[in-house]
Enzyme design. Structure first.
Site, mmCIF file in Angstrom:
data_model
loop_
_atom_site.group_PDB
_atom_site.id
_atom_site.type_symbol
_atom_site.label_atom_id
_atom_site.label_comp_id
_atom_site.label_asym_id
_atom_site.label_seq_id
_atom_site.Cartn_x
_atom_site.Cartn_y
_atom_site.Cartn_z
ATOM 1 N N LYS B 96 31.225 -20.229 3.038
ATOM 2 C CA LYS B 96 32.017 -19.867 3.335
ATOM 3 C C LYS B 96 32.664 -20.177 1.952
ATOM 4 O O LYS B 96 32.977 -20.840 0.265
ATOM 5 C CB LYS B 96 32.327 -21.327 3.995
ATOM 6 C CG LYS B 96 33.873 -21.531 4.015
ATOM 7 C CD LYS B 96 33.491 -22.561 5.237
ATOM 8 C CE LYS B 96 35.489 -23.563 4.993
ATOM 9 N NZ LYS B 96 35.362 -24.845 4.944
ATOM 10 N N GLY B 157 42.698 -29.827 7.222
ATOM 11 C CA GLY B 157 42.946 -31.449 7.682
ATOM 12 C C GLY B 157 44.666 -32.205 8.585
ATOM 13 O O GLY B 157 44.800 -33.317 8.362
ATOM 14 N N GLY B 185 42.340 -26.548 10.954
ATOM 15 C CA GLY B 185 43.828 -27.209 10.939
ATOM 16 C C GLY B 185 43.619 -27.867 12.876
ATOM 17 O O GLY B 185 44.756 -27.918 13.004
ATOM 18 N N THR B 207 37.663 -32.656 10.561
ATOM 19 C CA THR B 207 38.470 -33.785 10.167
ATOM 20 C C THR B 207 38.356 -34.332 11.133
ATOM 21 O O THR B 207 38.154 -35.713 11.479
ATOM 22 C CB THR B 207 39.651 -33.548 9.536
ATOM 23 O OG1 THR B 207 39.332 -32.605 8.312
ATOM 24 C CG2 THR B 207 40.186 -34.634 9.499
#
Lengths: 164, 257
Positions: B96, B157, B185, B207
């Site tokens: 990634k 986050g 997001g 998150t």
């Protein structure tokens, strides 16, 4: 830095402000460990500038180095020497050493190892779950025994960690 | 089933492993999410410490694939070096790719992303590039050799959910054959449903689950909405309109006056 002559234990506010500033500078400071706190009073003249004074024959005072004592010491010493008849030595100590100086994961270390493989052994890294880089270039595990170290080399040793 | 670089994956939810209250809750959340892929990173190991080894053995015990990231890298050189080190440690060609361009928004440096993606694709990596929702950047990343795209829907986050549906819709429309994974997001399960309803192939989040009061419950909730959104997309969604349309037939209505 607080303008005060209080030299008692550190106040909650001082510590909080200092750590907040560090954390704002970089979030990684959130993981830093507080090894010790200390409070001291810096000697300063009202303008925060140091003074070298010759009071009488044979007495020179250097004072008011404020927060820059370490930084200003050589310049102050030269000024004091200029006021006296002292001649500062111009030769340096011989640069001999037994150990190699390296930066490993950002920490300065002195080691006896001469290759990356022996360094890992000396530092007690064992197993296959970490990767290494020397001065920004990746060194695969198989190449570590042939990788000779030089003074000042920067070594990164990375291992698995939580990630998003 | 869903295919990434020849690997068939049962789940369209990819989960991050950071910020959980404990390793045990992380493990439970991964199981509850039903995910097939988790993201991991590389950090400095302390001499004599075994933190990395412990974490790695926990992840391996979960029976999921790992997708190592280059999180925190701010230059192409750092990202490429981190990717190579990750390939060695995690024994995978998946990466990634994150080259961060801005400290405050954690916005990717899209120019750096393209440059690093080209280097890594040429070196045999299967690159999952984190990117914005910009269509032209997406094209450049594909030109660089990427086979998958991972646009954000809002800053990492932030929990804002999709802030620019039009851009996401545009990406889906332009790249019908490219696996598109929204990375970053998401805040709520309904956000994941919305993205999946747009036809995205998967979502990657961390998150929203890790920082929930009950990460295990939230992982399960996201798993359900990802599936629901995907099935809805495949079933043909009704287009909205500005006037009412009666659902009960008007033909045969009784006349009482």
């Amino acid at each position: 830095m607080i303008e005060s002559d209080h030299d008692g234990p550190i106040t909650a506010r001082s510590l909080m402000e200092l750590l907040n500033a560090a954390y704002a500078l970089h979030p990684a400071f959130g993981e830093a460990e507080i090894v010790e706190t200390g409070v001291g009073v810096r000697p300063a003249y009202p303008d925060n500038l140091p003074r070298v004074k010759c009071w009488k024959e044979g007495t020179i005072t250097i004072n008011g180095l404020y927060r820059h004592g370490f930084l200003l010491s050589p310049a102050m010493a030269e000024q004091a020497a200029g006021l006296s008849s002292i001649h500062l030595p111009t030769t340096h100590l011989p640069a001999w050493r037994l150990k190699m100086k390296l930066i490993v994961n950002g920490e300065a270390l002195e080691v006896e190892a001469t290759t990356l493989a022996t360094l890992l052994k000396e530092l007690d890294y064992e197993g296959g779950w970490f990767a290494t880089a020397l001065n920004g270039d990746v060194v695969p595990a198989a190449a570590r025994p042939e990788f000779h170290l030089s003074d000042g080399d920067r070594i990164e040793i990375l291992s698995p960690m939580q990630g998003g | 089933m869903f295919d990434l670089f020849g690997t068939k994956l049962a789940s369209r939810l990819l989960l991050g492993t950071a910020q959980y209250p404990s390793p045990a809750i992380l493990a439970e959340a991964v199981k509850a999410s039903g995910t097939s892929v988790v993201t991991v990173s590389l950090r400095r190991e302390i001499a004599g410490g075994r933190a990395g080894e412990k974490f790695w053995s926990l992840i391996r015990s979960l029976g999921v694939r790992v997708l190592p990231n280059t999180a925190g890298c701010h230059s192409v050189k750092e990202a490429v070096a981190t990717a190579k080190m990750a390939r060695e440690v995690f024994d995978t060609s998946w990466i990634k790719l994150e080259v961060i361009g801005n400290h405050d928004t954690l916005q990717p440096d899209v120019f750096g992303q393209v440059e690093a993606a080209r280097i890594l694709c040429d070196d045999g990596f299967d690159v999952f590039p984190y990117t914005t929702d910009d269509l032209v950047v997406a094209e450049r990343l594909l030109d660089a050799g990427c086979k998958v795209l991972m646009p954000w829907c809002a800053p990492i986050g932030s929990a804002l959910g999709p802030v620019n549906i039009m851009a996401l819709r545009s990406l889906r429309g332009h790249f019908p054959g490219v696996p598109l994974i929204v990375d970053a997001g998401l805040g709520r399960p309904s956000h994941a449903a919305t993205i999946m309803e747009l036809g995205f192939d998967a979502v990657l989040l961390n998150t929203a689950v890790a920082k929930a009061a009950d990460p295990v419950g939230m992982a399960r909730a996201f798993s359900k909405t990802v599936d629901a959104g995907r099935e809805a997309y495949g079933s043909g969604l009704l287009e909205p309109r500005d006037v009412a349309v009666p659902s009960t037939p008007t033909i045969g209505r009784a006349v009482f006056s």
